[in-house]
Scaffold this active site. Structure first.
Site, PDB file in Angstrom:
ATOM      1  N   ASP A 154       0.842  -1.192   0.000  1.00  0.00           N
ATOM      2  CA  ASP A 154       0.000   0.000   0.000  1.00  0.00           C
ATOM      3  C   ASP A 154       0.880   1.246   0.000  1.00  0.00           C
ATOM      4  OD1 ASP A 154      -2.426   1.316  -0.025  1.00  0.00           O
ATOM      5  OD2 ASP A 154      -2.578   1.424   2.143  1.00  0.00           O
TER       6      ASP A 154
ATOM      7  N   TYR B   2       1.322   5.615  -0.440  1.00  0.00           N
ATOM      8  CA  TYR B   2       0.845   6.813   0.257  1.00  0.00           C
ATOM      9  C   TYR B   2       0.921   7.978  -0.726  1.00  0.00           C
ATOM     10  CZ  TYR B   2       0.666   9.861   4.502  1.00  0.00           C
ATOM     11  OH  TYR B   2       0.333  10.743   5.495  1.00  0.00           O
TER      12      TYR B   2
ATOM     13  N   HIS C 214      -4.261  13.844   0.786  1.00  0.00           N
ATOM     14  CA  HIS C 214      -4.517  13.029   1.972  1.00  0.00           C
ATOM     15  C   HIS C 214      -3.339  13.118   2.939  1.00  0.00           C
ATOM     16  CE1 HIS C 214      -5.334   9.610   4.581  1.00  0.00           C
ATOM     17  NE2 HIS C 214      -4.179   9.086   4.225  1.00  0.00           N
TER      18      HIS C 214
ATOM     19  N   GLU D 127     -10.622   4.177   3.667  1.00  0.00           N
ATOM     20  CA  GLU D 127      -9.737   4.999   2.834  1.00  0.00           C
ATOM     21  C   GLU D 127     -10.031   4.685   1.380  1.00  0.00           C
ATOM     22  OE1 GLU D 127      -5.614   5.012   3.766  1.00  0.00           O
ATOM     23  OE2 GLU D 127      -5.914   5.605   5.853  1.00  0.00           O
TER      24      GLU D 127
ATOM     25  N   GLU E 254      -9.225   4.285  -2.235  1.00  0.00           N
ATOM     26  CA  GLU E 254      -8.022   4.054  -3.035  1.00  0.00           C
ATOM     27  C   GLU E 254      -8.371   3.340  -4.334  1.00  0.00           C
ATOM     28  OE1 GLU E 254      -4.641   2.332  -1.146  1.00  0.00           O
ATOM     29  OE2 GLU E 254      -5.144   3.064   0.864  1.00  0.00           O
TER      30      GLU E 254
ATOM     31  N   ASP F  77      -8.985   0.611   2.009  1.00  0.00           N
ATOM     32  CA  ASP F  77      -7.977   0.315   3.016  1.00  0.00           C
ATOM     33  C   ASP F  77      -8.550   0.668   4.385  1.00  0.00           C
ATOM     34  OD1 ASP F  77      -5.582  -0.156   4.365  1.00  0.00           O
ATOM     35  OD2 ASP F  77      -4.850   1.875   4.002  1.00  0.00           O
TER      36      ASP F  77
ATOM     37  N   ARG G  68      -8.050   4.010  13.405  1.00  0.00           N
ATOM     38  CA  ARG G  68      -7.239   5.209  13.614  1.00  0.00           C
ATOM     39  C   ARG G  68      -6.658   5.308  15.029  1.00  0.00           C
ATOM     40  NH1 ARG G  68      -5.885   6.474   8.571  1.00  0.00           N
ATOM     41  NH2 ARG G  68      -7.671   7.112   7.279  1.00  0.00           N
TER      42      ARG G  68
ATOM     43  N   GLN H 124      -3.883   2.858  15.195  1.00  0.00           N
ATOM     44  CA  GLN H 124      -2.799   3.336  14.335  1.00  0.00           C
ATOM     45  C   GLN H 124      -1.974   4.422  15.020  1.00  0.00           C
ATOM     46  OE1 GLN H 124      -4.213   4.882  10.604  1.00  0.00           O
ATOM     47  NE2 GLN H 124      -2.180   5.356   9.823  1.00  0.00           N
TER      48      GLN H 124
ATOM     49  N   LYS I 191      -4.205  -1.854  10.246  1.00  0.00           N
ATOM     50  CA  LYS I 191      -4.500  -2.011   8.817  1.00  0.00           C
ATOM     51  C   LYS I 191      -4.718  -3.477   8.426  1.00  0.00           C
ATOM     52  CE  LYS I 191      -3.569   2.335   7.419  1.00  0.00           C
ATOM     53  NZ  LYS I 191      -4.412   3.174   6.550  1.00  0.00           N
TER      54      LYS I 191
ATOM     55  N   THR J 120      -8.863  -5.508   4.097  1.00  0.00           N
ATOM     56  CA  THR J 120      -8.768  -4.645   2.918  1.00  0.00           C
ATOM     57  C   THR J 120      -9.789  -5.170   1.919  1.00  0.00           C
ATOM     58  OG1 THR J 120      -6.383  -4.295   3.244  1.00  0.00           O
ATOM     59  CG2 THR J 120      -7.288  -3.777   1.065  1.00  0.00           C
TER      60      THR J 120
ATOM     61  N   THR K 200      -4.634   6.702  -0.172  1.00  0.00           N
ATOM     62  CA  THR K 200      -5.909   7.425  -0.179  1.00  0.00           C
ATOM     63  C   THR K 200      -5.890   8.586  -1.162  1.00  0.00           C
ATOM     64  OG1 THR K 200      -6.153   6.853   2.138  1.00  0.00           O
ATOM     65  CG2 THR K 200      -7.603   8.567   1.288  1.00  0.00           C
TER      66      THR K 200
ATOM     67  N   GLU L  75     -10.106  12.712   7.720  1.00  0.00           N
ATOM     68  CA  GLU L  75      -9.962  14.042   7.115  1.00  0.00           C
ATOM     69  C   GLU L  75     -11.302  14.773   7.063  1.00  0.00           C
ATOM     70  OE1 GLU L  75      -7.602  13.487   3.278  1.00  0.00           O
ATOM     71  OE2 GLU L  75      -8.165  11.458   3.889  1.00  0.00           O
TER      72      GLU L  75
END
Length: 444
Positions: free
Chosen positions: A139, A141, A146, A212, A214, A246, A250, A253, A266, A270, A373, A387
């Site tokens: 994955d 970024y 994002h 997320e 993606e 994804d 949070r 994380q 994570k 998925t 994301t 976000e």
């Protein structure tokens, strides 16, 4: 291998499958995405192609000699697309053309119409499965909007890492928990940061469950260990694209990610959409790589290719819908909560592949790579709850009055993607759907 348009993208082409000619449908004859399906829960999996609201059974078609060529019949009987993807972009391109010719209005379609019961199956009667066995999942970024928005919430002192504009950042995800759209997602359990300095960490079900938005893309034949793939070679190694969610815990994380990155936050799930839209079907919708703001560094030589800068991006409109348990009980439709576009990626998929392999890492057929994301610069394009709600501080209000900062049990998230360009038939990706279930009592 350069992705160019040809007769398979002709806007005048029509299929004898009438639903494929619906301008609002995802699967016209110009698309023809690949997937794995079965004709019920207990039937054997096999490869198929989406056409309108039907699935064209590739194994059955091959047995009838309708796909004569150099693709062995047994490849279509495999329970995943790995062996088919291993044949490479060029052979899949030729196969897609043959399938389109067979499904087009005209004499080619007569034999299929006579054998429709064996070759065409209503999607509603089928069960979709994960497209590949996913040997590896990575994955990235690569969505800079994002990275800035989430970074400002998670690490306000350093929202955008110093290396971000130099290197495509990524982590290796958990391939075993990649699941096909439509399944449930169980709320994960884990540690949370102490609420007071010097206090004990919390433990229990995730309290800040998130999605997320993606894109995912699949690897074709792969490369040998120690043999990097250049940016210019990368296109031939990208077989096609799907929607990808994804899922993220949070609170878990935030506590676990330093210094090595996300782990339990994570790896629990998925989700991917069941259909793989080929890179060749997307040829009309290629776009320039995201234009870098003045002052941003020029990518290092191994990440820079003129053609990729001109045509390495993708113009894919993306939407996210939320449905709650209460909404479904009242037969209320899901609410669109945001939309974005794949063109907002700071790094192209080809650059991701080049960076992934520059150290000699070997990719395998069927490997799944997530883009990261894909948020846009506008408020309505922030593509995660983190976000969109400012980490829950500014909840969104749904039409029935319910509010959400993060996802609750019973919430269902649906991704949709669509490509539109004047002069070409619009194509879609189907949907990527997941519904949240409560945490298991075993972990409490």
């Amino acid at each position: 291998m350069k992705t160019i348009t040809d007769e398979t993208h002709d806007s005048e082409r029509r299929s004898f499958v009438s639903t494929a000619n619906d301008p609002l449908g995802d699967f016209p004859i110009q698309n023809l995405p690949f997937g794995i399906f079965s004709r019920g829960n207990d039937a054997k999996n096999s490869a198929g192609v989406a056409i309108g609201d039907q699935i064209f059974d590739l194994h059955a078609a091959s047995r009838l000699g309708l796909l004569s060529g150099d693709v062995p019949e047994e490849v279509f009987a495999e329970p995943c697309l790995n062996a088919l993807f291993a044949l490479g972009r060029e052979r899949l391109k030729q196969l897609r053309k043959k399938i389109g010719d067979a499904l087009e209005v005209g004499t080619n379609g007569e034999k299929i119409r006579r054998s429709a019961a064996d070759l065409l199956v209503p999607m509603a009667q089928c069960v979709m499965h994960r497209p590949t066995s996913v040997p590896n999942y990575t994955d990235f970024y690569a969505g800079i909007h994002h990275a800035k928005a989430a970074g400002a919430l998670l690490t306000p002192e350093n929202p955008l890492p110093t290396n971000y504009k130099w290197v495509p950042i990524a982590y290796h995800g958990r391939a075993s928990s990649v699941q096909v759209s439509g399944g449930s997602v169980r709320r994960p359990t884990g540690q949370r940061a102490p609420t007071v300095d010097g206090g004990l960490p919390g433990f229990g079900p995730c309290e800040r469950l998130d999605f997320e938005l993606e894109m995912g893309f699949y690897v074709s034949g792969g490369n040998r260990l120690g043999d990097p793939i250049t940016v210019s070679q990368s296109e031939e190694h990208i077989i096609g694209y799907s929607l990808l969610n994804d899922w993220s815990a949070r609170d878990v994380q935030r506590w676990e990610m330093y210094p090595l990155g996300p782990f339990l936050s994570k790896s629990f799930a998925t989700s991917v959409s069941p259909w793989v839209v080929t890179a060749d079907a997307l040829a009309p919708f290629r776009a320039p790589a995201m234009k870098r703001p003045e002052g941003d560094p020029r990518p290092l030589k191994y990440l820079l290719d003129e053609y990729d800068q001109e045509r390495g991006g993708l113009d894919i409109g993306l939407k996210v819908f939320l449905s709650t348990r209460t909404m479904r009980a009242a037969d209320a439709p899901a609410t669109e909560i945001l939309r974005s576009n794949a063109s907002h990626l700071y790094w192209t998929p080809a650059q991701m592949v080049a960076h992934h392999t520059v150290n000699g890492c070997n990719l395998l057929s069927g490997d799944l790579i997530g883009t990261g994301t894909i948020s846009g610069p506008a408020e309505a394009e922030l593509s995660s709850m983190l976000e969109l709600t400012r980490a829950g501080a500014r909840p969104i209000t749904l039409p029935n009055g319910e509010r959400r900062g993060f996802l609750l049990d019973g919430d269902e998230i649906r991704f949709e993607g669509r490509c539109t360009r004047e002069g070409y038939v619009s194509i879609g990706f189907g949907a990527c759907v997941g519904r949240i279930e409560g945490a298991t009592e075993k972990s409490l």
